[in-house]
Design an enzyme around this catalytic site. Structure first.
Site, PDB file in Angstrom:
ATOM      1  N   ASP A 117      79.045  91.141  27.183  1.00 44.00           N
ATOM      2  CA  ASP A 117      77.843  90.545  26.595  1.00 44.00           C
ATOM      3  C   ASP A 117      78.064  89.044  26.431  1.00 44.00           C
ATOM      4  OD1 ASP A 117      75.386  91.872  24.711  1.00 44.00           O
ATOM      5  OD2 ASP A 117      75.867  89.756  24.401  1.00 44.00           O
ATOM      6  N   LYS A 134      63.040  79.249  36.471  1.00 42.39           N
ATOM      7  CA  LYS A 134      61.772  79.208  35.780  1.00 42.39           C
ATOM      8  C   LYS A 134      61.522  80.561  35.089  1.00 42.39           C
ATOM      9  CE  LYS A 134      57.922  80.425  37.790  1.00 42.39           C
ATOM     10  NZ  LYS A 134      57.711  81.856  38.041  1.00 42.39           N
ATOM     11  N   HIS A 183      61.145  77.571  43.228  1.00 42.60           N
ATOM     12  CA  HIS A 183      61.505  77.933  44.608  1.00 42.60           C
ATOM     13  C   HIS A 183      60.504  77.379  45.626  1.00 42.60           C
ATOM     14  CE1 HIS A 183      58.799  81.436  44.134  1.00 42.60           C
ATOM     15  NE2 HIS A 183      58.769  81.484  45.464  1.00 42.60           N
ATOM     16  N   LYS A 195      60.817  75.689  49.826  1.00 43.35           N
ATOM     17  CA  LYS A 195      60.138  76.219  51.022  1.00 43.35           C
ATOM     18  C   LYS A 195      59.985  75.115  52.046  1.00 43.35           C
ATOM     19  CE  LYS A 195      57.426  79.777  48.728  1.00 43.35           C
ATOM     20  NZ  LYS A 195      56.725  80.929  49.244  1.00 43.35           N
ATOM     21  N   GLU A 214      47.739  86.126  45.809  1.00 43.94           N
ATOM     22  CA  GLU A 214      48.617  87.250  46.149  1.00 43.94           C
ATOM     23  C   GLU A 214      47.770  88.510  46.158  1.00 43.94           C
ATOM     24  OE1 GLU A 214      52.769  86.963  44.311  1.00 43.94           O
ATOM     25  OE2 GLU A 214      51.509  85.956  42.846  1.00 43.94           O
ATOM     26  N   ASP A 231      52.987  81.292  34.876  1.00 39.47           N
ATOM     27  CA  ASP A 231      53.830  81.884  35.925  1.00 39.47           C
ATOM     28  C   ASP A 231      53.849  81.020  37.189  1.00 39.47           C
ATOM     29  OD1 ASP A 231      55.489  83.895  37.045  1.00 39.47           O
ATOM     30  OD2 ASP A 231      53.762  84.765  38.093  1.00 39.47           O
ATOM     31  N   HIS A 270      54.650  76.070  40.495  1.00 43.24           N
ATOM     32  CA  HIS A 270      54.498  76.041  41.956  1.00 43.24           C
ATOM     33  C   HIS A 270      53.268  75.233  42.368  1.00 43.24           C
ATOM     34  CE1 HIS A 270      57.527  79.006  41.620  1.00 43.24           C
ATOM     35  NE2 HIS A 270      56.789  80.093  41.672  1.00 43.24           N
ATOM     36  N   LYS A 285      46.605  87.153  41.237  1.00 44.73           N
ATOM     37  CA  LYS A 285      47.182  88.375  41.810  1.00 44.73           C
ATOM     38  C   LYS A 285      46.059  89.392  42.028  1.00 44.73           C
ATOM     39  CE  LYS A 285      51.831  88.059  39.781  1.00 44.73           C
ATOM     40  NZ  LYS A 285      52.704  87.913  40.961  1.00 44.73           N
TER      41      LYS A 285
HETATM   42  P1  NDP Z   1      66.369  90.966  34.669  1.00 42.50           P
HETATM   43  O1  NDP Z   1      65.931  91.424  33.324  1.00 42.50           O
HETATM   44  O2  NDP Z   1      66.165  91.858  35.832  1.00 42.50           O
HETATM   45  O3  NDP Z   1      67.934  90.643  34.617  1.00 42.50           O
HETATM   46  C1  NDP Z   1      68.531  90.006  33.517  1.00 42.50           C
HETATM   47  C2  NDP Z   1      70.021  89.884  33.713  1.00 42.50           C
HETATM   48  O4  NDP Z   1      70.593  89.258  32.563  1.00 42.50           O
HETATM   49  C3  NDP Z   1      70.735  91.197  33.912  1.00 42.50           C
HETATM   50  O5  NDP Z   1      71.779  91.000  34.834  1.00 42.50           O
HETATM   51  C4  NDP Z   1      71.313  91.460  32.518  1.00 42.50           C
HETATM   52  O6  NDP Z   1      72.483  92.207  32.559  1.00 42.50           O
HETATM   53  C5  NDP Z   1      71.648  90.065  32.076  1.00 42.50           C
HETATM   54  N1  NDP Z   1      71.693  89.988  30.606  1.00 42.50           N
HETATM   55  C6  NDP Z   1      70.625  89.950  29.772  1.00 42.50           C
HETATM   56  N2  NDP Z   1      71.066  89.848  28.494  1.00 42.50           N
HETATM   57  C7  NDP Z   1      72.409  89.818  28.541  1.00 42.50           C
HETATM   58  C8  NDP Z   1      73.444  89.715  27.570  1.00 42.50           C
HETATM   59  N3  NDP Z   1      73.184  89.620  26.270  1.00 42.50           N
HETATM   60  N4  NDP Z   1      74.731  89.710  27.972  1.00 42.50           N
HETATM   61  C9  NDP Z   1      75.028  89.824  29.279  1.00 42.50           C
HETATM   62  N5  NDP Z   1      74.091  89.915  30.270  1.00 42.50           N
HETATM   63  C10 NDP Z   1      72.817  89.927  29.887  1.00 42.50           C
HETATM   64  O7  NDP Z   1      65.700  89.538  34.895  1.00 42.50           O
HETATM   65  P2  NDP Z   1      65.282  88.851  36.278  1.00 42.50           P
HETATM   66  O8  NDP Z   1      66.416  88.952  37.233  1.00 42.50           O
HETATM   67  O9  NDP Z   1      63.949  89.354  36.703  1.00 42.50           O
HETATM   68  O10 NDP Z   1      65.033  87.340  35.829  1.00 42.50           O
HETATM   69  C11 NDP Z   1      66.113  86.447  35.582  1.00 42.50           C
HETATM   70  C12 NDP Z   1      65.542  85.040  35.450  1.00 42.50           C
HETATM   71  O11 NDP Z   1      64.934  84.649  36.660  1.00 42.50           O
HETATM   72  C13 NDP Z   1      64.469  84.923  34.371  1.00 42.50           C
HETATM   73  O12 NDP Z   1      64.553  83.647  33.801  1.00 42.50           O
HETATM   74  C14 NDP Z   1      63.185  85.054  35.183  1.00 42.50           C
HETATM   75  O13 NDP Z   1      62.114  84.469  34.534  1.00 42.50           O
HETATM   76  C15 NDP Z   1      63.585  84.301  36.435  1.00 42.50           C
HETATM   77  N6  NDP Z   1      62.782  84.644  37.634  1.00 42.50           N
HETATM   78  C16 NDP Z   1      62.761  85.934  38.086  1.00 42.50           C
HETATM   79  C17 NDP Z   1      62.022  86.245  39.214  1.00 42.50           C
HETATM   80  C18 NDP Z   1      62.011  87.639  39.763  1.00 42.50           C
HETATM   81  O14 NDP Z   1      61.343  87.829  40.773  1.00 42.50           O
HETATM   82  N7  NDP Z   1      62.691  88.593  39.148  1.00 42.50           N
HETATM   83  C19 NDP Z   1      61.234  85.209  39.956  1.00 42.50           C
HETATM   84  C20 NDP Z   1      61.390  83.882  39.417  1.00 42.50           C
HETATM   85  C21 NDP Z   1      62.138  83.635  38.296  1.00 42.50           C
HETATM   86  P3  NDP Z   1      72.442  93.804  32.368  1.00 42.50           P
HETATM   87  O15 NDP Z   1      71.287  94.325  33.170  1.00 42.50           O
HETATM   88  O16 NDP Z   1      73.743  94.220  32.928  1.00 42.50           O
HETATM   89  O17 NDP Z   1      72.254  94.058  30.910  1.00 42.50           O
HETATM   90  C1  BG6 Z   2      57.244  83.638  41.236  1.00 38.57           C
HETATM   91  C2  BG6 Z   2      56.297  84.305  40.271  1.00 38.57           C
HETATM   92  O1  BG6 Z   2      57.754  82.452  40.678  1.00 38.57           O
HETATM   93  O2  BG6 Z   2      56.519  83.325  42.428  1.00 38.57           O
HETATM   94  C3  BG6 Z   2      55.727  85.550  40.875  1.00 38.57           C
HETATM   95  O3  BG6 Z   2      57.020  84.629  39.078  1.00 38.57           O
HETATM   96  C4  BG6 Z   2      55.067  85.250  42.206  1.00 38.57           C
HETATM   97  O4  BG6 Z   2      54.781  86.156  40.015  1.00 38.57           O
HETATM   98  C5  BG6 Z   2      56.026  84.458  43.100  1.00 38.57           C
HETATM   99  O5  BG6 Z   2      54.749  86.477  42.832  1.00 38.57           O
HETATM  100  C6  BG6 Z   2      55.314  83.976  44.364  1.00 38.57           C
HETATM  101  O6  BG6 Z   2      56.267  83.439  45.240  1.00 38.57           O
HETATM  102  P1  BG6 Z   2      56.027  83.477  46.820  1.00 38.57           P
HETATM  103  O7  BG6 Z   2      57.210  82.752  47.374  1.00 38.57           O
HETATM  104  O8  BG6 Z   2      55.980  84.924  47.194  1.00 38.57           O
HETATM  105  O9  BG6 Z   2      54.720  82.789  47.056  1.00 38.57           O
END
Ligand code: NDP
Ligand code: BG6
Length: 465
Positions: free
Chosen positions: A87, A142, A172, A176, A210, A229, A234, A320
């Site tokens: 953690d 973000k 991201h 692009k 989207e 978002d 973007h 969306k």
């Molecule tokens: P998830 O919830 O899927 O993953 C979060 C991660 O953080 C997991 O690996 C989790 O580990 C870890 N974590 C959370 N709390 C703790 C803790 N206390 N100690 C250790 N590890 C911890 O999030 P996402 O991957 O979706 O998003 C991550 C970031 O990226 C966010 O800021 C999100 O806004 C951003 N983002 C995400 C996008 C997406 O498409 N998913 C697109 C653009 C941005 P574990 O699961 O092992 O607990």
């Molecule tokens: C992410 C948003 O940052 O961009 C999503 O959190 C969105 O909601 C995505 O779908 C769109 O990215 P792209 O590259 O598919 O246009």
């Protein structure tokens, strides 16, 4: 300074998360394939996984994302990968991470924050407490804050541990190729610049649509909405590249200076020129409040009060569950002063347009008038179009480019603090005075009320992407 020493380790916080699975492992595979990875990749996460679980998870992510995966490349990437399990609030996690970095004699790591924003302060403070802030740079995902005040707070947290040039804020879209092409296309051709202003441009429309819904991210999305978002980040980044003055040179700070100038000239959104929508069925998505008024669609008119753009409406919409997935910017020019070629009568000819296609099939289309075949002097629209993939070949994915830049220490494709804060200032009135939410059906172009954003009796252009 835009170039810094090359990194010697990548530390991936949130290694077991969704972003890592969908974007970061495929990007790492791409970097490994092009021999850009020469150092350890250390995942950090809470799940009770072994190193082998972590390596297998990465392999599955890579195979899920691509059809022709080279086994040798996967193996050599896996050989670099280790997991620090624990953690972020537990001091033992940090001792293990320090040991791992010491073992690899790392002095310049990339600390990638693929973690929930609520965890950013915990991780940044722990990095500083263990002196790791002096041994690398930080990549922040973000959403960068929820509004102007929280973005400033987050910047203060980051700046307490890292100087600005070692903070890499990911958007991201800046990674692009198609979006970066806006800059290159505008300023490496002399054709456009003389007419790229209020004298010749009648309007600009940007659509970021989207067809998918929230796709299992309902609980995240319902706390965010379309404005936070994608509009604040973007979409406004695309606006800056289309509207800005030429940068003095290719260095990061010159580019960021021009982006900041254009955003400073952009008025905060007028809530009267904002329309928010929500697709029917959104409230039934898992993780979404059944009474949610969070928007899945937003349209707004931007006013850029500069010498170049005064009086030109910039109408922008994001959403969306729409009819078609597309990211397009359409620059529409004024009609010629006299209609000379209309012997057969009928509808007046369409205006010239430059259409930048920024989505999957990226390219540019010029819509111009040419003579209609036959005895009369009449004109009709024809397209001069280029598809960049066909003309230029395959390009790297955004996350691969951005990770490569973070490793190389180049800040150009990342967002600077003042630019991020200016974008929040522009959307802040839309967050403070969101107005009503208009339902729309999936597969439509959003609520019909969005037409009122345009003015001049205009309609939204149908994307061609
Ligand atoms: P998830 O919830 O899927 O993953 C979060 C991660 O953080 C997991 O690996 C989790 O580990 C870890 N974590 C959370 N709390 C703790 C803790 N206390 N100690 C250790 N590890 C911890 O999030 P996402 O991957 O979706 O998003 C991550 C970031 O990226 C966010 O800021 C999100 O806004 C951003 N983002 C995400 C996008 C997406 O498409 N998913 C697109 C653009 C941005 P574990 O699961 O092992 O607990
Ligand atoms: C992410 C948003 O940052 O961009 C999503 O959190 C969105 O909601 C995505 O779908 C769109 O990215 P792209 O590259 O598919 O246009």
């Amino acid at each position: 300074m835009s170039h810094q020493p090359r990194a010697d380790a990548l530390v991936l916080f949130g290694a077991t998360g969704d972003l890592a699975k969908r974007k970061l492992f495929p990007a790492l595979y791409g970097l490994e394939r092009s021999a850009m990875l020469t150092f350890p990749v250390i995942g950090v996460a809470r799940s009770e996984w072994t190193d082998d679980d972590f390596r297998l998870h990465a392999e599955e992510s890579i195979r899920a994302g691509g059809d022709r995966v080279d086994d040798r490349v996967v193996r050599s990437l896996q050989d670099r990968m280790d997991l620090v399990q624990g953690d972020y609030a537990d001091p033992a996690t940090w001792s293990s991470l320090c040991d791992a970095l010491d073992r690899h004699e790392s002095t310049t790591a990339v600390f990638y924050m693929a973690i929930p924003p609520s965890m950013f302060p915990t991780v940044v403070e722990a990095l500083a407490a263990h002196g790791l802030n002096d041994r690398g740079r930080i990549v922040v995902e973000k959403p960068f804050g929820r509004d102007l005040a929280s973005a400033r707070e987050l910047n203060a947290t980051l700046h307490a541990a890292f100087p600005e040039e070692r903070i890499f804020r990911i958007d991201h879209y800046l990674g692009k190729e198609s979006v970066e092409d806006l800059l290159v296309f505008r300023f490496s051709n002399t054709l456009l610049e003389p007419i790229w202003n209020r004298r010749y441009v009648r309007s600009v429309q940007i659509t970021m649509s989207e067809s998918i819904g929230v796709e299992g991210r309902g609980s995240f999305y319902d706390g965010v909405g379309a404005i936070r978002d994608v509009f604040q980040n973007h979409l406004l980044q695309v606006v800056t590249l289309l509207a800005m003055e030429p940068p003095v040179g290719p260095d990061a700070h010159f580019l960021h200076d021009e982006q900041a100038k254009v955003l400073a000239a952009t008025e905060p959104i007028d809530p009267g020129l904002l329309v928010r929508g929500q697709y029917v069925g959104y409230r039934d998505e898992p993780g979404v409040d059944p009474d949610s008024t969070v928007e899945t669609f937003a349209a707004a008119r931007l006013v850029i009060d500069s010498w170049r753009w005064a009086g030109v409406p910039w109408s922008c919409r994001v959403g969306k569950g729409l009819k078609q997935a597309a990211t397009e910017a359409v620059v529409e020019f004024h009609s010629p002063p006299r209609l000379l070629f209309d012997e057969a009568g009928g509808a007046p000819p369409g205006r010239n347009q430059v259409r930048f296609r920024l989505g999957k099939r990226d390219g540019v289309t010029f819509s111009v008038q040419a003579k209609t075949p036959g005895p009369h002097l009449d004109s009709q629209a024809v397209d001069l179009s280029v598809d960049f993939a066909a003309a230029l070949g395959a390009r790297q994915e955004a996350y691969e480019r951005l990770l490569g830049d973070a490793i190389a220490g180049s800040t150009r494709r990342f967002a600077r603090q003042d630019v991020v804060e200016l974008t929040w200032g522009i959307v802040q009135p839309a967050l403070d005075h969101p107005g009503e939410i208009h339902p729309y059906f999936r597969g439509s172009w959003g609520p019909s009320e969005a037409e009122r954003v345009l003015g001049n009796g205009d309609h939204w252009f149908e994307p061609s992407d």
